[in-house]
Design a protein around this motif. Structure first.
Motif, PDB file in Angstrom:
ATOM      1  N   GLU A  38      87.157 106.940  41.184  1.00 41.66           N
ATOM      2  CA  GLU A  38      88.672 107.574  40.854  1.00 41.66           C
ATOM      3  C   GLU A  38      89.497 106.983  42.278  1.00 41.66           C
ATOM      4  O   GLU A  38      90.593 106.690  42.021  1.00 41.66           O
ATOM      5  N   GLU A  39      88.907 107.590  43.498  1.00 38.93           N
ATOM      6  CA  GLU A  39      89.615 107.236  44.616  1.00 38.93           C
ATOM      7  C   GLU A  39      89.651 105.705  45.030  1.00 38.93           C
ATOM      8  O   GLU A  39      90.437 105.290  45.900  1.00 38.93           O
ATOM      9  N   SER A  40      88.833 104.853  44.555  1.00 37.65           N
ATOM     10  CA  SER A  40      88.682 103.509  44.890  1.00 37.65           C
ATOM     11  C   SER A  40      89.793 102.713  44.724  1.00 37.65           C
ATOM     12  O   SER A  40      90.257 101.749  45.321  1.00 37.65           O
ATOM     13  N   SER A  48      82.701  99.185  43.140  1.00 39.98           N
ATOM     14  CA  SER A  48      81.363  98.637  42.793  1.00 39.98           C
ATOM     15  C   SER A  48      80.380  99.944  43.208  1.00 39.98           C
ATOM     16  O   SER A  48      79.499 100.171  42.501  1.00 39.98           O
ATOM     17  N   ASP A  49      80.630 100.093  44.414  1.00 37.58           N
ATOM     18  CA  ASP A  49      79.589 101.146  45.282  1.00 37.58           C
ATOM     19  C   ASP A  49      79.669 102.504  44.411  1.00 37.58           C
ATOM     20  O   ASP A  49      78.488 103.025  44.201  1.00 37.58           O
ATOM     21  N   ASP A  93      77.329  96.409  32.989  1.00 39.89           N
ATOM     22  CA  ASP A  93      77.394  95.241  32.457  1.00 39.89           C
ATOM     23  C   ASP A  93      78.415  94.270  33.293  1.00 39.89           C
ATOM     24  O   ASP A  93      78.024  93.199  33.772  1.00 39.89           O
ATOM     25  N   GLU A  94      79.505  95.023  33.908  1.00 40.06           N
ATOM     26  CA  GLU A  94      80.478  94.129  34.527  1.00 40.06           C
ATOM     27  C   GLU A  94      79.806  93.810  36.028  1.00 40.06           C
ATOM     28  O   GLU A  94      79.965  92.591  36.380  1.00 40.06           O
ATOM     29  N   HIS A  95      79.243  94.661  36.707  1.00 41.01           N
ATOM     30  CA  HIS A  95      78.189  94.264  37.865  1.00 41.01           C
ATOM     31  C   HIS A  95      77.421  93.025  37.510  1.00 41.01           C
ATOM     32  O   HIS A  95      77.006  92.145  38.344  1.00 41.01           O
ATOM     33  N   ALA A  96      76.552  93.269  36.530  1.00 39.98           N
ATOM     34  CA  ALA A  96      75.560  92.215  36.106  1.00 39.98           C
ATOM     35  C   ALA A  96      76.030  90.921  35.890  1.00 39.98           C
ATOM     36  O   ALA A  96      75.733  89.797  36.353  1.00 39.98           O
TER      37      ALA A  96
END
Length: 318
Positions: A38-40, A48-49, A93-96
């Motif tokens: 939420e803070e990213s 992503s992390d 999914d998005e990261h993949a």
């Protein structure tokens, strides 16, 4: 994500206390990952992390609830596990798609500069034109898929379903619903046998794998068997984590299977792109070479897993 400290857990400890401590730690890790996400804001790397931490904690909770189901209130465990599997899959999914595009673009760059790569018949260069067009095609297809996955992630994180999951995990961070009878049992009598069941399932799946040697070339039809081993190895590792055991070997073998999964899916993506109507022969050729390259990566990952996990006599070096 919260990692076990490998402090020894005595066989006479209460099963409920041990499992509860592990689940509370993972629930806390989940909530920490959620806060960081939420803070990213617009920071893609931090986001992503944070998503990775969320997925890791969600998988550990859901895997532990599956393995040690009888020690918990089963109906609660089944419901939360289902929701965590949904969330982990959605977030992945998005990261993949992003990682797949990076892998394929890096491979194209490497292959286009390889002196060992033959040029297609009648071509003066080795993949130069075809590689560029193949890269552009893959970027269009995978970027579109990633954008859709990103939209799905945002929709999921804003849904009432997600907030219900987050609320359930918040409760878990302070109180674990346990079965009144099973939770009073000793670790050696309750948790260890349940963890052994998970290990037995993994061993059976590993035994069903095709031989890993030069006499049995890569077969994409076997990918599903390897993906199942990857899933079961992860469940086995989380069970051993909960017992405070060192899981370094299992983690290394899991990383090899992660690379196997990534290469197999990249090979599928290149094959899918090659089926695009009306693409130029040079583009199709580049995608074919890329597909073959990722197949070799799959074979290498299978062999690495075998060396890390299987008994030495079962591995025949290529």
């Amino acid at each position: 994500m919260a990692q076990p400290n490998h402090d020894p857990i005595t066989a006479t400890a209460d099963a409920g206390a041990v499992l509860g401590a592990y689940l509370r730690a993972q629930a806390t890790a989940f909530l920490r990952g959620l806060r960081l996400h939420e803070e990213s804001g617009a920071d893609a790397a931090e986001g992503s992390d944070a998503a990775r931490s969320l997925r890791g904690a969600a998988r550990r909770i859901s895997g532990s609830l599956a393995t040690f189901r009888v020690v918990t209130e089963s109906s609660w465990a089944d419901g939360l596990r289902t929701e965590l599997v949904w969330l982990s899959s959605t977030l992945a999914d998005e990261h993949a798609y992003a990682a797949r595009l990076t892998r394929l673009m890096d491979a194209l760059h490497r292959l286009s500069g390889s002196p060992e790569l033959p040029a297609p018949r009648g071509s003066a260069g080795a993949l130069t034109v075809g590689s560029a067009r193949a890269g552009a095609l893959l970027e269009r297809q995978l970027t579109l898929a990633r954008t859709r996955a990103h939209s799905a992630t945002l929709q999921a994180l804003g849904s009432s379903r997600f907030h219900a999951v987050a609320d359930a995990v918040a409760v878990l961070a302070s109180e674990v619903p346990l079965d009144a009878v099973a939770a009073r049992g000793r670790v050696a009598e309750v948790l260890v046998p349940l963890a052994a069941v998970a290990e037995t399932r993994l061993s059976a799946a590993v035994a069903a794998l095709p031989p890993v040697d030069g006499a049995h070339p890569y077969n994409a039809d076997h990918d599903g068997l390897w993906h199942e081993v990857r899933r079961l190895l992860r469940v086995h590792r989380y069970a051993r984590e909960a017992l405070g055991e060192d899981v370094t070997r299992a983690a290394a073998a899991g990383e090899a299977l992660d690379r196997h999964r990534d290469a197999a899916e990249a090979a599928t993506a290149s094959a899918t792109a090659a089926r695009t109507p009306r693409i130029a022969p040079a583009t199709a050729y580049a995608l074919g070479v890329l597909h073959a390259d990722q197949r070799h990566e799959v074979e290498a990952a299978r062999l690495e897993f075998a060396h890390l996990w299987l008994p030495e006599p079962a591995v025949t070096p290529r």
